[in-house]
Design a protein around this motif. Structure first.
Motif, mmCIF file in Angstrom:
data_model
loop_
_atom_site.group_PDB
_atom_site.id
_atom_site.type_symbol
_atom_site.label_atom_id
_atom_site.label_comp_id
_atom_site.label_asym_id
_atom_site.label_seq_id
_atom_site.Cartn_x
_atom_site.Cartn_y
_atom_site.Cartn_z
ATOM 1 N N GLN A 67 0.936 -1.173 -0.462
ATOM 2 C CA GLN A 67 -0.263 -0.201 -0.356
ATOM 3 C C GLN A 67 0.729 1.006 -0.348
ATOM 4 O O GLN A 67 1.769 1.714 1.307
ATOM 5 C CB GLN A 67 -0.810 -0.004 1.411
ATOM 6 N N VAL A 85 2.564 5.140 -1.481
ATOM 7 C CA VAL A 85 1.735 7.122 -1.333
ATOM 8 C C VAL A 85 2.801 7.667 -1.809
ATOM 9 O O VAL A 85 3.846 7.198 -0.475
ATOM 10 C CB VAL A 85 0.862 7.692 -0.575
ATOM 11 N N GLU A 86 2.846 7.786 -2.573
ATOM 12 C CA GLU A 86 4.331 8.500 -3.351
ATOM 13 C C GLU A 86 3.845 9.876 -3.677
ATOM 14 O O GLU A 86 2.837 9.982 -4.455
ATOM 15 C CB GLU A 86 5.267 7.803 -3.220
ATOM 16 N N ARG A 138 -0.359 11.409 4.836
ATOM 17 C CA ARG A 138 -0.295 12.755 3.912
ATOM 18 C C ARG A 138 1.749 13.311 3.929
ATOM 19 O O ARG A 138 1.757 13.216 4.966
ATOM 20 C CB ARG A 138 -1.074 13.383 4.193
#
Length: 170
Positions: A7, A9-10, A129
């Protein structure tokens, strides 16, 4: 568990590249300063583990590779509280379960003299975030870690996952 996709996010694109160039330049200047001043610092690092048993790692904008979340602590700040603060700041942690003390280590990154208090934080819930410091956040199966990963992160994850005693070095 190792076959499940990470999982992740980048930050990508031109904005991400500009942030990385600026952050890495600043980090190089700080490393020159540390070479001269050789500061003694107090830090924390945490291994956040999700309820599904994944480990949450970060990729900094100023350095390549994956690391456990962490950072500095103020002189009077409790190490456990500093680790939880870093998890809120770096991965957007919103809830957690048990916090286990993983020991204290002496570390010499970039000419600094750093004492790192380490914690394993279980049942971490987070809302990823990104920030100027954090370029990517990922949750990975402990037997399917990303590359490159810091030696300390790999060591601490292996110790936790396999129930090994902690190695004396960071």
């Amino acid at each position: 568990m190792g076959k499940e996709p990470a999982q992740l996010v980048e930050r990508g694109g031109l904005r991400g590249a500009l942030v990385r160039v600026a952050a890495r330049g600043l980090h190089r200047l700080l490393r020159l300063r540390w070479l001269v001043t050789r500061p003694k610092t107090q830090g924390v690092s945490a291994l956040p583990v999700t309820p599904e048993g994944r480990v949450v790692l970060v990729r900094h904008s100023y350095a390549p590779g994956w690391y456990m979340p962490g950072g500095g602590r103020k002189p009077a700040e409790d190490p456990r509280e500093a680790a939880l603060r870093e998890l809120r700041e770096e991965i957007g942690m919103t809830a957690h379960g048990t916090v286990r003390d993983g020991g204290e280590y002496f570390h010499r990154p970039h000419s600094k003299r750093d004492t790192v208090a380490f914690f394993v934080v279980e049942d971490v819930v987070y809302s990823a975030r990104l920030s100027m410091e954090i370029d990517a956040i990922g949750a990975f199966a402990p037997d399917a870690l990303p590359a490159p990963i810091s030696p300390a992160a790999r060591r601490r994850i292996r110790e936790w996952h396999e129930g090994l005693p902690p190695a004396p070095d960071w």
